[in-house]
Design an enzyme around this catalytic site. Structure first.
Site, PDB file in Angstrom:
ATOM      1  N   ASP A 177       0.820  -1.223   0.000  1.00  0.00           N
ATOM      2  CA  ASP A 177       0.000   0.000   0.000  1.00  0.00           C
ATOM      3  C   ASP A 177       0.852   1.270   0.000  1.00  0.00           C
ATOM      4  O   ASP A 177       0.350   2.358   0.244  1.00  0.00           O
ATOM      5  CB  ASP A 177      -0.933   0.004   1.220  1.00  0.00           C
ATOM      6  CG  ASP A 177      -0.153   0.068   2.527  1.00  0.00           C
ATOM      7  OD1 ASP A 177       1.095  -0.022   2.482  1.00  0.00           O
ATOM      8  OD2 ASP A 177      -0.779   0.223   3.582  1.00  0.00           O
TER       9      ASP A 177
ATOM     10  N   GLU B  98       3.216   2.215   2.054  1.00  0.00           N
ATOM     11  CA  GLU B  98       3.833   2.652   3.317  1.00  0.00           C
ATOM     12  C   GLU B  98       5.322   2.333   3.264  1.00  0.00           C
ATOM     13  O   GLU B  98       5.729   1.335   2.666  1.00  0.00           O
ATOM     14  CB  GLU B  98       3.208   1.921   4.510  1.00  0.00           C
ATOM     15  CG  GLU B  98       1.844   2.455   4.891  1.00  0.00           C
ATOM     16  CD  GLU B  98       1.280   1.748   6.124  1.00  0.00           C
ATOM     17  OE1 GLU B  98       1.934   0.849   6.660  1.00  0.00           O
ATOM     18  OE2 GLU B  98       0.148   2.106   6.508  1.00  0.00           O
TER      19      GLU B  98
ATOM     20  N   LYS C  32      11.773  42.840 -10.480  1.00  0.00           N
ATOM     21  CA  LYS C  32      10.479  42.529 -11.135  1.00  0.00           C
ATOM     22  C   LYS C  32       9.396  43.397 -10.510  1.00  0.00           C
ATOM     23  O   LYS C  32       9.297  43.476  -9.298  1.00  0.00           O
ATOM     24  CB  LYS C  32      10.097  41.063 -10.887  1.00  0.00           C
ATOM     25  CG  LYS C  32      10.904  40.075 -11.670  1.00  0.00           C
ATOM     26  CD  LYS C  32      10.438  38.668 -11.374  1.00  0.00           C
ATOM     27  CE  LYS C  32      10.886  38.197 -10.002  1.00  0.00           C
ATOM     28  NZ  LYS C  32      10.624  36.794  -9.715  1.00  0.00           N
TER      29      LYS C  32
ATOM     30  N   ARG D 286       5.111  44.535 -10.846  1.00  0.00           N
ATOM     31  CA  ARG D 286       3.792  44.514 -11.477  1.00  0.00           C
ATOM     32  C   ARG D 286       3.046  45.680 -10.827  1.00  0.00           C
ATOM     33  O   ARG D 286       2.693  45.619  -9.652  1.00  0.00           O
ATOM     34  CB  ARG D 286       3.097  43.181 -11.167  1.00  0.00           C
ATOM     35  CG  ARG D 286       1.938  42.858 -12.080  1.00  0.00           C
ATOM     36  CD  ARG D 286       1.186  41.627 -11.573  1.00  0.00           C
ATOM     37  NE  ARG D 286       2.033  40.451 -11.403  1.00  0.00           N
ATOM     38  CZ  ARG D 286       2.266  39.540 -12.347  1.00  0.00           C
ATOM     39  NH1 ARG D 286       1.705  39.673 -13.533  1.00  0.00           N
ATOM     40  NH2 ARG D 286       3.025  38.500 -12.103  1.00  0.00           N
TER      41      ARG D 286
ATOM     42  N   SER E 288       9.866  25.931 -11.868  1.00  0.00           N
ATOM     43  CA  SER E 288       9.249  25.954 -13.199  1.00  0.00           C
ATOM     44  C   SER E 288      10.204  26.553 -14.230  1.00  0.00           C
ATOM     45  O   SER E 288      10.036  26.354 -15.428  1.00  0.00           O
ATOM     46  CB  SER E 288       7.971  26.795 -13.164  1.00  0.00           C
ATOM     47  OG  SER E 288       8.306  28.149 -12.931  1.00  0.00           O
ATOM     48  N   GLY E 289      11.176  27.304 -13.781  1.00  0.00           N
ATOM     49  CA  GLY E 289      12.131  27.951 -14.690  1.00  0.00           C
ATOM     50  C   GLY E 289      11.715  29.364 -15.054  1.00  0.00           C
ATOM     51  O   GLY E 289      12.476  30.084 -15.696  1.00  0.00           O
TER      52      GLY E 289
END
Ligand code: R5P
Length: 311
Positions: free
Chosen positions: A34, A36, A191, A193, A222-223
């Protein structure tokens, strides 16, 4: 001294053991039907100084449970001292409450490792230095910067360098690499916004015109952060952009994103076992931190200075 390994990064654990000229401790870390985790140590560890090498990388929760259960097995087998060697410490990015009713998962994980029975922790480039303070047991945070600096010198030493932090939060890390590169100049990608829904504007603080830029960060996931920073640097006139990262998390299609990016090369370390896609990418190179971890283990076992590794 004994070196035991979970399954998250066996090549690194073997390389650390080879550096120390020791065999890996004979143990099975496997799964019940299972899923574990079941750990069985097949040799005597009573009274031993044991180092468990296990990154809590993807699949994070499974690898974390393996680490905790290995520590529990060692404690119940009367090991004298147990050091959790966690080259990549997952959940580190949740190190404060970014908003109301959110967890501080890095602290929870620190509590779990301590409660399981670890006496010490050895990590590499913790996302934030203050995570050491989440543990009430001795915690050594190794830096990959010397390994990276040696590589930058060997590959790009003859070029006009500029060390770049991909965000304001990474300036201390970037400054420390710049210092090791004969005080190379430093630039920062800022950066912004201005309003929600508006696209992000990247401002470069520093003149990168004609420079071989060395972007440095701790994690590539994610790059997005790095690839966008590389693009902005090339648009600002950089001659080339190479990125050095301690931890190649590289989730989802990050490898593909890197190969389509403006990055000349992405250099990561082996704190996380590189996937096949990473190994096959001609844009990604892996540096080993096994000698660094092996030497730190030797010094912890000998009770000599670990910080002098970075002088
Ligand atoms: C953020 O604080 C980290 O230092 C990295 O910049 C971030 O985790 C990178 O994530 P991604 O690759 O998904 O942009």
């Amino acid at each position: 001294m004994k070196i035991m390994a979970g399954n998250s990064n066996l090549p690194l654990a073997r390389a650390v053991a080879a550096y120390l000229e020791l065999p890996l401790t004979d143990a099975s870390v496997r799964r019940f039907a299972d899923d574990e985790v079941f750990v069985e140590i097949h040799e005597n560890v009573r009274g031993e100084d044991v180092f468990v090498v296990q990154s809590t990388s993807f699949p994070t929760n499974d690898n974390l449970m393996e680490l905790l259960i290995c520590i529990d097995a060692l404690r119940r087998a009367s090991a004298k001292r147990i050091t959790a060697v966690v080259p990549y410490f997952g959940y580190a990015r949740q190190d404060r409450k970014p908003g109301p009713r959110t967890p501080i998962s890095a602290k929870l994980v620190a509590n779990l490792i301590t409660t399981a029975g670890a006496d010490r922790v050895l990590a590499v480039d913790l996302h934030a230095g203050q995570i050491q303070g989440f543990f009430d047991i001795p915690t050594d945070n190794l830096f990959a910067a010397p390994v990276m600096a040696a590589d930058v010198q060997a590959r790009y030493g003859g070029e006009a360098l500029m060390v770049v932090s991909p965000d304001v939060g990474g300036v201390v890390r970037a400054r420390s690499l710049a210092k090791r590169l004969d005080n190379a100049p430093l630039a920062i990608v800022d950066k912004r916004r201005d309003k929600p829904g508006q696209s992000e504007v990247m401002n470069i603080i520093g003149d990168v015109q004609g420079r071989a830029c060395i972007l440095i960060d701790d994690i590539i996931d994610s790059g997005g952060t790095l690839c966008n920073a590389a693009q902005a640097l090339m648009e600002a006139g950089a001659a080339s952009v190479t990125a050095y990262l301690s931890h190649g998390v590289l989730s989802g299609s990050a490898v593909e994103r890197v190969s389509k990016s403006a990055l000349k090369e992405l250099v990561i370390t082996d704190t996380i076992q590189p996937t096949e896609a990473t190994q096959n990418s001609d844009r990604i190179r892996v540096l080993s931190v096994a000698p660094l971890i092996g030497e730190a283990i030797r010094r912890i076992a000998d009770e000599s200075s670990v910080s002098s590794l970075f002088d």
